[in-house]
Design an enzyme around this catalytic site. Structure first.
Site, PDB file in Angstrom:
ATOM      1  N   GLY A 136       3.569  -0.084  -5.739  1.00 20.49           N
ATOM      2  CA  GLY A 136       3.868  -1.385  -6.346  1.00 20.49           C
ATOM      3  C   GLY A 136       3.624  -1.398  -7.842  1.00 20.49           C
ATOM      4  CD  GLU A 193      -2.569   1.708   0.288  1.00 20.01           C
ATOM      5  OE1 GLU A 193      -3.380   0.909  -0.196  1.00 20.01           O
ATOM      6  OE2 GLU A 193      -2.420   2.885  -0.160  1.00 20.01           O
ATOM      7  NE  ARG A 196     -13.431   6.677  -6.672  1.00 17.10           N
ATOM      8  CZ  ARG A 196     -12.493   7.432  -6.096  1.00 17.10           C
ATOM      9  NH1 ARG A 196     -12.700   8.720  -5.888  1.00 17.10           N
ATOM     10  NH2 ARG A 196     -11.355   6.897  -5.711  1.00 17.10           N
ATOM     11  CG  ASP A 250     -13.794   1.068  -6.678  1.00 19.18           C
ATOM     12  OD1 ASP A 250     -14.744   0.354  -6.305  1.00 19.18           O
ATOM     13  OD2 ASP A 250     -13.618   2.227  -6.272  1.00 19.18           O
ATOM     14  CG  HIS A 267     -45.954  -1.929  15.579  1.00 12.74           C
ATOM     15  ND1 HIS A 267     -46.223  -1.183  14.453  1.00 12.74           N
ATOM     16  CD2 HIS A 267     -46.655  -1.353  16.601  1.00 12.74           C
ATOM     17  CE1 HIS A 267     -47.060  -0.207  14.776  1.00 12.74           C
ATOM     18  NE2 HIS A 267     -47.332  -0.299  16.076  1.00 12.74           N
TER      19      HIS A 267
HETATM   20  P1  FAD Z   1      -9.729   1.455  -2.971  1.00 12.22           P
HETATM   21  O1  FAD Z   1     -10.513   1.723  -1.766  1.00 12.22           O
HETATM   22  O2  FAD Z   1      -9.640   2.508  -4.022  1.00 12.22           O
HETATM   23  O3  FAD Z   1      -8.277   1.058  -2.503  1.00 12.22           O
HETATM   24  C1  FAD Z   1      -7.228   0.863  -3.395  1.00 12.22           C
HETATM   25  C2  FAD Z   1      -5.951   1.023  -2.634  1.00 12.22           C
HETATM   26  O4  FAD Z   1      -4.885   0.629  -3.474  1.00 12.22           O
HETATM   27  C3  FAD Z   1      -5.675   2.459  -2.212  1.00 12.22           C
HETATM   28  O5  FAD Z   1      -5.387   2.511  -0.852  1.00 12.22           O
HETATM   29  C4  FAD Z   1      -4.487   2.857  -3.072  1.00 12.22           C
HETATM   30  O6  FAD Z   1      -3.609   3.762  -2.407  1.00 12.22           O
HETATM   31  C5  FAD Z   1      -3.815   1.517  -3.297  1.00 12.22           C
HETATM   32  N1  FAD Z   1      -3.006   1.463  -4.500  1.00 12.22           N
HETATM   33  C6  FAD Z   1      -3.410   1.660  -5.767  1.00 12.22           C
HETATM   34  N2  FAD Z   1      -2.390   1.475  -6.616  1.00 12.22           N
HETATM   35  C7  FAD Z   1      -1.333   1.152  -5.868  1.00 12.22           C
HETATM   36  C8  FAD Z   1       0.016   0.833  -6.172  1.00 12.22           C
HETATM   37  N3  FAD Z   1       0.437   0.789  -7.441  1.00 12.22           N
HETATM   38  N4  FAD Z   1       0.844   0.562  -5.147  1.00 12.22           N
HETATM   39  C9  FAD Z   1       0.425   0.597  -3.867  1.00 12.22           C
HETATM   40  N5  FAD Z   1      -0.836   0.875  -3.529  1.00 12.22           N
HETATM   41  C10 FAD Z   1      -1.707   1.148  -4.516  1.00 12.22           C
HETATM   42  N6  FAD Z   1     -18.794   2.818  -1.397  1.00 12.22           N
HETATM   43  C11 FAD Z   1     -19.754   2.263  -0.638  1.00 12.22           C
HETATM   44  O7  FAD Z   1     -19.981   1.060  -0.735  1.00 12.22           O
HETATM   45  N7  FAD Z   1     -20.480   3.005   0.254  1.00 12.22           N
HETATM   46  C12 FAD Z   1     -20.277   4.335   0.404  1.00 12.22           C
HETATM   47  O8  FAD Z   1     -20.948   4.984   1.203  1.00 12.22           O
HETATM   48  C13 FAD Z   1     -19.270   4.954  -0.378  1.00 12.22           C
HETATM   49  N8  FAD Z   1     -19.023   6.264  -0.228  1.00 12.22           N
HETATM   50  C14 FAD Z   1     -18.016   6.824  -0.971  1.00 12.22           C
HETATM   51  C15 FAD Z   1     -17.766   8.175  -0.806  1.00 12.22           C
HETATM   52  C16 FAD Z   1     -16.767   8.784  -1.534  1.00 12.22           C
HETATM   53  C17 FAD Z   1     -16.490  10.246  -1.347  1.00 12.22           C
HETATM   54  C18 FAD Z   1     -15.986   8.003  -2.444  1.00 12.22           C
HETATM   55  C19 FAD Z   1     -14.873   8.636  -3.235  1.00 12.22           C
HETATM   56  C20 FAD Z   1     -16.227   6.658  -2.606  1.00 12.22           C
HETATM   57  C21 FAD Z   1     -17.251   6.055  -1.875  1.00 12.22           C
HETATM   58  N9  FAD Z   1     -17.543   4.697  -2.024  1.00 12.22           N
HETATM   59  C22 FAD Z   1     -18.543   4.143  -1.281  1.00 12.22           C
HETATM   60  C23 FAD Z   1     -16.800   3.842  -2.964  1.00 12.22           C
HETATM   61  C24 FAD Z   1     -15.753   3.027  -2.199  1.00 12.22           C
HETATM   62  O9  FAD Z   1     -14.898   3.892  -1.508  1.00 12.22           O
HETATM   63  C25 FAD Z   1     -14.966   2.164  -3.172  1.00 12.22           C
HETATM   64  O10 FAD Z   1     -15.856   1.389  -3.922  1.00 12.22           O
HETATM   65  C26 FAD Z   1     -14.024   1.245  -2.428  1.00 12.22           C
HETATM   66  O11 FAD Z   1     -13.107   1.972  -1.649  1.00 12.22           O
HETATM   67  C27 FAD Z   1     -13.274   0.357  -3.420  1.00 12.22           C
HETATM   68  O12 FAD Z   1     -12.424  -0.476  -2.728  1.00 12.22           O
HETATM   69  P2  FAD Z   1     -11.127  -1.092  -3.428  1.00 12.22           P
HETATM   70  O13 FAD Z   1     -10.504  -1.967  -2.398  1.00 12.22           O
HETATM   71  O14 FAD Z   1     -11.475  -1.650  -4.723  1.00 12.22           O
HETATM   72  O15 FAD Z   1     -10.191   0.152  -3.756  1.00 12.22           O
END
Ligand code: FAD
Length: 591
Positions: free
Chosen positions: A228, A147, A392, A432, A564
């Site tokens: 990474g 990370e 996004r 994502d 209820h």
């Molecule tokens: P991420 O959470 O994006 O994590 C990816 C991680 O990988 C990050 O920490 C990043 O730093 C790391 N990374 C990436 N590339 C590299 C690399 N090359 N080397 C090292 N590290 C790396 N979803 C919900 O379900 N409910 C909600 O209420 C909600 N609210 C949201 C509100 C906001 C403002 C935003 C922006 C998003 C929200 N989401 C919500 C969406 C949710 O945050 C994402 O769907 C979720 O975080 C995706 O998880 P993930 O593990 O796929 O990726």
């Protein structure tokens, strides 16, 4: 009939000869309208150039480093003549694309040694990444997470779901205090200490991310801090990062893995013509809560934009929203959005639908914004702050996936099968980065599947539905079929709606404007969808999700005794409406 269409650099303001810093397409790719073609970076702005055509890319006429100006041809597309695909709905699971080995990039071969070696390496520590790593470790695999940021939790915990909800909760308390005036209780107007509020939000984040660090330690999951990038199908190079951002120290480490899960997440899309200015933020910047502006523009009327608008307007900002589509909050049925709109009418000065932001000029006294479209004002409008929440984009193109031989598809999404495997069988991808809906709960479920498959278990991502929730005031939650979707597909459904005006608890809570709606398959009579609007809708939609997964019908749900008086019993009552046995509404006409 197909035709070749040239996609050119659009009007990018006053910029000329702007370098191409990223290219997202290559010949042979299928693209849709608005898919990003490339990123241009001037000294003032980074801009993604969207495609104006859909079809197959025949030729890419630019390469990295080329300097382009308005009118330069970027790609030639063999247009299929079809409308671009509709955006994926949050309530429908993304179909797992079968990775096509034929188009796989040729993997590199790392000739050097490795500093550390693991059974499982997870790239990214968001909800997908940490869940995958913890599950893999629980199943006996020696595991590490890579990370780049200082804390675990990714977007969701650090700059997404959790901080936004911490602020939305405070906004709800302020609004609730105002509403009880109608019950004879009057509080003084709140004073907002933005610094203390930010500290509170950061405290919430700290509690959760600290907890994750503890859980990683307890499971003996190593956390490797750094950026990474794949070297080949069994090695990742990590460039060490430090500080609260991702400053590189220069130190590097090679990590060897038997299996890997890519959980690199997504990043906010930045519009091409918007300059860099501290008063212009994305959701991450908005959540930093640096100030409460007098007048704020929210670009993009999706869930993230509207949640942030809810927070900032409750804290005192006047808000305009601009949205290209013909309605806010795409996804749920319009009747639910209408309820939300009515309850939020006082929140917004202007909602400009079917309207585009076309230019932003940053001046000392404000941000001057030009609009085009049905709701566009004739003159530029001045704002103190702009939130860009126009979507996004996945991070699949930023991790050297090609060196591992992993296919990265449209706009950076990585195709996977139902076991979350990429085209390289020992490399998985989740969250994502694999597709819509970009939601934390989807990422976590995919994470468990990937880890279980990697550990030799039989598992597959087989969710029938994925719920979507707007945690606005009121909340809007939906899952499975909407009425609109059923209509568009010509699917025969029965729709049952229970208005909260007939719910004792909703009336007691001042929420009699809400409703609960269930959609049943007209042939099987099983529930296939649901929409709830009102306080706590997000907490209640889980019951509808379970009912759909279990194949429940109206009798199953209606005859389940709900406590209820609760808002939750409106789910049972909506089922009784479908069944014809509801005694909380006037008698229904006999069918
Ligand atoms: P991420 O959470 O994006 O994590 C990816 C991680 O990988 C990050 O920490 C990043 O730093 C790391 N990374 C990436 N590339 C590299 C690399 N090359 N080397 C090292 N590290 C790396 N979803 C919900 O379900 N409910 C909600 O209420 C909600 N609210 C949201 C509100 C906001 C403002 C935003 C922006 C998003 C929200 N989401 C919500 C969406 C949710 O945050 C994402 O769907 C979720 O975080 C995706 O998880 P993930 O593990 O796929 O990726």
């Amino acid at each position: 009939m197909s035709q070749i269409v040239e996609v050119k650099v659009p009007d990018i303001g006053d910029f000329d000869a702007v370098p191409v810093i990223e290219l997202f397409v290559k010949a042979g790719d299928s693209i849709k309208v608005d898919d990003a073609i490339c990123t241009l970076e001037s000294d003032k702005a980074t801009m993604d150039v969207p495609s104006s055509a859909a079809g197959v890319v025949k030729e890419v006429l630019v390469k990295l480093g080329d300097k382009v100006s308005e009118g330069a041809v970027l790609i030639k597309v063999e247009a299929a003549g079809e409308a671009a695909a509709a955006p994926a709905q949050a309530s429908a699971p993304a179909p797992a694309a079968a990775p096509a080995a034929a188009s796989a990039p040729t993997a590199a071969a790392h000739a050097g040694s490795a500093d550390v070696e693991y059974d499982m390496v997870v790239l990214g520590a968001g909800p997908g990444g940490y869940s995958a790593a913890f599950r893999a470790a629980d199943l006996g695999l020696k595991t590490a997470i890579i990370e780049r940021y200082a804390t675990l939790g990714g977007v969701c915990l650090n700059v997404g779901c959790i901080p936004s909800k911490a602020l939305l909760h405070v906004a709800a308390v302020i609004e609730e205090a105002e509403h009880v005036e109608t019950a004879g209780i009057k509080f003084a107007k709140p004073t907002v200490d933005v610094d203390a509020l930010r500290k509170h939000k950061d405290g919430v984040i700290g509690k959760l991310t600290g907890g994750l660090a503890g859980m990683a330690k307890a499971r003996k999951v190593d956390v490797i801090r750094g950026y990474g990038s794949f070297l080949d199908p069994h090695h990742i190079e990590v460039e060490e990062t430090t500080g609260s951002a991702q400053d590189k120290t220069g130190a590097k480490k090679v990590v060897k893995f038997k299996q890997c899960i890519i959980a690199a997440g997504s990043a906010a899309v930045h519009l091409p013509f918007i300059p860099r200015d501290p008063r212009i933020v994305d959701s991450t910047g908005a959540l930093e809560l640096r100030q409460v502006p007098g007048k704020m523009l929210v670009i993009g009327g999706g869930i993230i934009g509207l949640e942030m608008a809810t927070v900032y307007s409750t804290l005192g900002a006047r808000i305009d929203v601009v949205e290209m589509m013909d309605g806010l909050m795409q996804g749920p049925d319009r009747d639910a959005v209408k309820v939300w709109e009515k309850q939020n009418a006082q929140r917004f000065d202007k909602i400009m639908l079917k309207t585009k932001t076309v230019a932003v000029e940053a001046k000392d006294d404000g941000l001057y914004v030009k609009f085009e479209g049905e709701g566009a004002p004739a003159e530029p409008v001045k704002y103190d702050m702009i939130l860009q929440s126009a979507g996004r984009a996945p991070n699949g193109n930023k991790i050297g996936a090609d060196k591992a031989g992993v296919i990265v598809g449209e706009r950076g999404f990585i195709p996977v099968d139902a076991q979350m495997r990429t085209n390289v069988p020992h490399i998985f991808a989740i969250g994502d980065v694999v597709g819509q809906p970009m939601l934390a709960h989807k990422a976590v479920h995919e994470a468990h599947v990937a880890a279980e498959v990697a550990a030799g278990q039989k598992a597959a991502f087989d969710a029938t539905v994925i719920p979507g929730v707007a945690y606005t005031h009121p909340e809007v939650a939906w899952v499975g079929y909407t009425e609109a979707q059923a209509k568009a597909e010509g699917k025969k459904v029965e729709v049952a709606k229970f208005p909260w005006a007939a719910s004792g608890r909703a009336i007691a809570n001042g929420a009699d404007y809400g409703f609960t709606k269930l959609i049943f398959d007209a042939e099987t009579h099983r529930v296939i969808g649901g929409t709830i609007v009102g306080p706590s809708a997000g907490d209640m939609i889980g019951e509808v999700c379970l009912a759909i997964e279990m194949g429940a019908d109206a009798v199953d749900i209606g005859k389940t005794i709900h406590p209820h008086p609760t808002l939750g019993e409106t789910v049972g009552m909506a089922a009784e409406v479908a069944h014809g046995s509801c005694t909380d509404l006037p008698p229904m006409r006999k069918k």
